[in-house]
Write a protein that holds these residues in place. Structure first.
Motif, mmCIF file in Angstrom:
data_model
loop_
_atom_site.group_PDB
_atom_site.id
_atom_site.type_symbol
_atom_site.label_atom_id
_atom_site.label_comp_id
_atom_site.label_asym_id
_atom_site.label_seq_id
_atom_site.Cartn_x
_atom_site.Cartn_y
_atom_site.Cartn_z
ATOM 1 N N ALA A 1 -34.463 16.110 23.611
ATOM 2 C CA ALA A 1 -33.752 15.888 22.256
ATOM 3 C C ALA A 1 -32.851 17.159 22.025
ATOM 4 C CB ALA A 1 -35.049 16.552 21.504
ATOM 5 N N ALA A 2 -32.021 17.856 21.762
ATOM 6 C CA ALA A 2 -31.218 18.578 22.038
ATOM 7 C C ALA A 2 -32.243 19.910 21.964
ATOM 8 C CB ALA A 2 -29.895 19.178 20.813
ATOM 9 N N GLY A 3 -32.248 20.552 23.238
ATOM 10 C CA GLY A 3 -32.820 22.278 23.829
ATOM 11 C C GLY A 3 -33.611 21.779 24.469
ATOM 12 N N ASP A 4 -34.034 20.811 24.952
ATOM 13 C CA ASP A 4 -35.329 20.264 25.409
ATOM 14 C C ASP A 4 -34.539 20.698 27.318
ATOM 15 O OD1 ASP A 4 -37.089 19.318 24.095
ATOM 16 O OD2 ASP A 4 -36.253 17.209 24.488
ATOM 17 N N PRO A 5 -35.430 21.652 28.222
ATOM 18 C CA PRO A 5 -34.984 22.980 29.150
ATOM 19 C C PRO A 5 -34.427 20.980 29.786
ATOM 20 C CG PRO A 5 -37.213 22.863 28.069
ATOM 21 C CD PRO A 5 -36.073 23.077 27.423
ATOM 22 N N ILE A 6 -34.089 20.857 31.183
ATOM 23 C CA ILE A 6 -34.073 20.032 32.011
ATOM 24 C C ILE A 6 -33.850 20.685 33.559
ATOM 25 C CG2 ILE A 6 -32.784 18.389 30.753
ATOM 26 C CD1 ILE A 6 -30.699 18.901 31.963
ATOM 27 N N ALA A 7 -33.776 21.754 33.527
ATOM 28 C CA ALA A 7 -33.730 22.153 34.940
ATOM 29 C C ALA A 7 -33.670 23.316 34.892
ATOM 30 C CB ALA A 7 -32.295 21.691 35.479
ATOM 31 N N ARG A 8 -33.521 24.861 35.739
ATOM 32 C CA ARG A 8 -33.739 25.981 35.756
ATOM 33 C C ARG A 8 -32.860 26.389 37.081
ATOM 34 N NH1 ARG A 8 -39.888 27.739 35.419
ATOM 35 N NH2 ARG A 8 -39.138 26.755 33.299
#
Length: 296
Positions: free
Chosen positions: A121-128
């Motif tokens: 979803a929009a805003g879900d973090p996928i990487a740091r």
């Protein structure tokens, strides 16, 4: 650690591919990940068709209006429809651009939070992403040294176990003004000035060295046992006059305890002699003699 950002898409979709691996260094603008493009491309194409149609309709309405075959309100409606279709096209094009995620600054991809083909979803973090060019160090500084570190009176240098032959100067940034009750220390945030030693990773341990720069007029250092207080609760020492052999209580400003000694910032000159033991038995004008230890 430096700035840490959780990277996330501004639009929803299925991850097509994550283009970098954990631990890799990336430059600003590097493609990190991309969502499946088919839906976004189709949305742009459909929006472009609707805009083109609205553009044609508006042109016809202008021609008819010039011949006074339609009302002014009909032309206004055509202009409104064209503007709406343009907004739709711009929105679809922006969504297409935002379906590709790029690094906002130079740094290290410290962690992947999702794998390929996951729906996000929009805003879900996928990487740091970690900014390795501006590393920060958090240290628990003892209460006796906090003022020196915060004011810049002391020089703080950091040495990392992975690079023991290199050290870096730290610059004070922030302090959490709440002490840890058990250890009477304050969390202080400092940043590394200059190049960061190679091989440094977030959350690595570090050894800090705190010292005061050499001064052409060094401050007197006296034992804590020599410190007394006046009736007004001002810090004082007992100064001994070698001519009269009498003592006088003198107000001083003492700061920065280091071990069992303190620095005297004012009120005492280098070379003056003070009483360091038995000060509780002294009174103004007491005559004493220094203890001399015989040697053979």
């Amino acid at each position: 650690a430096g700035s840490v950002v959780n990277l996330a898409f501004k639009v929803a979709g299925h991850i097509d591919e994550i283009h970098v691996i954990e631990g890799s260094q990336v430059a600003k603008g590097t493609l990190i990940a991309r969502l499946e493009q088919a839906d976004f491309v189709r949305a742009v194409n459909e929006a472009k068709l609707r805009f083109d149609q609205a553009e044609l309709d508006l042109q016809r309405q202008r021609n008819l209006r010039q011949k006074n075959l339609i009302a002014e309100s009909a032309l206004d409606e055509g202009q409104t429809q064209r503007a709406l279709r343009q907004f739709e096209l711009e929105g679809a094009a922006q969504a297409l651009r935002e379906s590709s995620l790029h690094a906002p600054f130079d740094g290290q991809l410290t962690r992947r939070l999702l794998d390929n083909h996951n729906y996000v979803a929009a805003g879900d973090p996928i990487a740091r992403l970690q900014d390795m060019g501006r590393l920060r160090v958090v240290a628990a500084v003892p209460e006796t040294m906090v003022s020196m570190v915060v004011s810049g009176e002391a020089i703080v240098r950091a040495t990392f176990p992975v690079a023991p032959n290199e050290s870096s100067t730290l610059q004070f940034r922030e302090i959490i003004a709440e002490s840890t009750i058990s250890a009477l220390t304050y969390p202080v945030l400092m940043s590394i000035e200059g190049p960061v030693p190679a091989g440094i990773l977030p959350d690595m341990s570090v050894v800090l060295s705190v010292y005061q720069p050499a001064s052409p007029n060094p401050l007197p250092v006296v034992p804590i046992g020599a410190i007394d207080f006046t009736p007004a609760r001002e810090t004082a020492v007992w100064v001994w006059d070698p001519v009269t052999e009498k003592v006088t209580r003198r107000t001083v400003i003492a700061r920065h305890p280091v071990g069992d000694h303190v620095l005297v910032e004012s009120g005492l000159a280098a070379g003056e002699q003070i009483v360091t033991a038995g000060i509780g038995a002294l009174a103004e004008g007491t005559r004493i003699r220094p203890l001399v230890t015989a040697t053979r």
